[in-house]
Design an enzyme around this catalytic site. Structure first.
Site, PDB file in Angstrom:
ATOM      1  N   PRO A   2       0.809  -1.227   0.000  1.00 21.38           N
ATOM      2  CA  PRO A   2       0.000   0.000   0.000  1.00 21.38           C
ATOM      3  C   PRO A   2       0.840   1.273   0.000  1.00 21.38           C
ATOM      4  O   PRO A   2       1.606   1.515   0.921  1.00 21.38           O
ATOM      5  CB  PRO A   2      -0.801  -0.098   1.296  1.00 21.38           C
ATOM      6  CG  PRO A   2      -0.534  -1.444   1.868  1.00 21.38           C
ATOM      7  CD  PRO A   2       0.729  -1.944   1.261  1.00 21.38           C
ATOM      8  N   GLU A   3       0.696   2.046  -1.037  1.00 23.67           N
ATOM      9  CA  GLU A   3       1.151   3.433  -1.028  1.00 23.67           C
ATOM     10  C   GLU A   3      -0.107   4.245  -1.335  1.00 23.67           C
ATOM     11  O   GLU A   3      -1.219   3.694  -1.336  1.00 23.67           O
ATOM     12  CB  GLU A   3       2.277   3.652  -2.053  1.00 23.67           C
ATOM     13  CG  GLU A   3       3.512   2.817  -1.712  1.00 23.67           C
ATOM     14  CD  GLU A   3       4.747   3.138  -2.562  1.00 23.67           C
ATOM     15  OE1 GLU A   3       4.821   4.250  -3.117  1.00 23.67           O
ATOM     16  OE2 GLU A   3       5.632   2.279  -2.656  1.00 23.67           O
ATOM     17  N   LYS A  50      -1.889   7.976   2.778  1.00 23.07           N
ATOM     18  CA  LYS A  50      -2.015   6.537   2.999  1.00 23.07           C
ATOM     19  C   LYS A  50      -3.100   6.199   4.003  1.00 23.07           C
ATOM     20  O   LYS A  50      -3.251   5.045   4.395  1.00 23.07           O
ATOM     21  CB  LYS A  50      -0.663   5.962   3.444  1.00 23.07           C
ATOM     22  CG  LYS A  50       0.436   6.157   2.402  1.00 23.07           C
ATOM     23  CD  LYS A  50       1.792   5.748   2.925  1.00 23.07           C
ATOM     24  CE  LYS A  50       2.899   6.167   1.946  1.00 23.07           C
ATOM     25  NZ  LYS A  50       4.235   5.963   2.500  1.00 23.07           N
TER      26      LYS A  50
END
Length: 265
Positions: A2-3, A50
């Site tokens: 996840p970015e 994020k």
DNA sequence: AGACGATGCGGAC
DNA sequence: TCCGCCTCGTCTT
């Protein structure tokens, strides 16, 4: 992995399905079912760098950060749910389940701006229009002049959303060595860095798997996803040099670059 | 089959 | 400044 783009993709899906729906069950891993939220309607879902924010009627919000291993899944409400889920939202036939997230908590929507993890966040590069000037202005703050651009471009207080993959790929695209001090970059270079980051992340809202190849025109093997990231010892697709890696910043994050295309001047 | 390395971030020293 | 979290994908045997 996840970015910012991952979180925006999730926000797009949840944001198209949840707003207007009445929540039959809201449960967090550490607090269990939150009875106060039962029966309330989802107002909005949005990404802030994020962080994923789910706004719920009555000045409630959920803040979810996936960390490294978190992920969301949509299940049927009657399907068996994984034990220990970080977040469970049940509405009608659907259950939205977040597993292994780094953090999930309730926050008053009116207090989101004062939340310690959100208040210091730089502008989200996936906002429209991309807040490039604001990101550059923050990178120009005195404390950053002596710091390396590879470190600064990932600093969520400067601009939110850029993670370790984009760090390397963006700086390769800009032909800037990751060790270059921010103070040694021109305004044009710094602007290009954040423009490129915004453009690359936005492009990846359209793909299934993150890649930085579509940013560039040259034909590449279809298996090619990145120019330098995770390519230590492989040849640079532009010049044939060997890609190198070093550990950068307080957290010693892997940073990949081409020593020929990105000379340290 | 097993080793290695990887995303983000806090905390220990 | 470094380590650990937890899991997954890729590369080596």
């Amino acid at each position: 992995m996840p970015e910012g783009d991952t979180i925006h993709r999730i926000a797009r899906v949840l944001g198209s399905e949840l707003p207007g729906r009445r929540l039959d069950l809201v449960a967090l891993h550490d607090t269990g079912e939150i009875a106060e939220l039962t029966g309330r309607t989802v107002d909005a879902v949005r990404a802030l760098g994020k962080h994923l924010i789910i706004e719920i009627e009555g000045d409630w919000s959920l803040r979810v950060h996936l960390g490294m291993n978190g992920r969301w899944r949509r299940l049927h409400a009657r399907e068996r749910r994984p034990r220990g889920a970080t977040v469970v939202l049940v509405t009608g036939e659907a259950a939205y389940v977040c597993e292994r997230a780094y953090r999930a908590e309730t926050v008053r929507t009116s207090a989101l701006g004062r939340h310690p993890k959100l208040a210091r966040l730089g502008p989200d590069l996936l906002a429209d229009p991309a807040p490039v000037a604001e990101a550059v202005a923050r990178a120009r703050l005195p404390g950053y002049a002596g710091r390396e651009i590879g470190d600064v471009v990932m600093d969520q207080r400067v601009a939110a959303g850029v993670g370790n993959v984009y760090k390397s790929e963006v700086l390769f695209e800009c032909r800037i060595h990751p060790r270059t001090p921010v103070g040694a970059l021109t305004d044009d270079q710094l602007t290009t860095v954040y423009e490129t980051a915004a453009r690359l992340m936005r492009l990846n809202l359209l793909t299934r798997r993150r890649t930085s190849v579509p940013l560039r025109r040259r034909a590449t093997p279809s298996s090619q996803r990145f120019w330098v990231y995770m390519r230590v010892g492989k040849t640079c697709l532009d010049c044939g040099s060997r890609i190198e890696r070093f550990l950068q910043g307080d957290m010693g994050r892997s940073t990949y670059f081409c020593p020929t295309c990105q000379p340290l001047s």
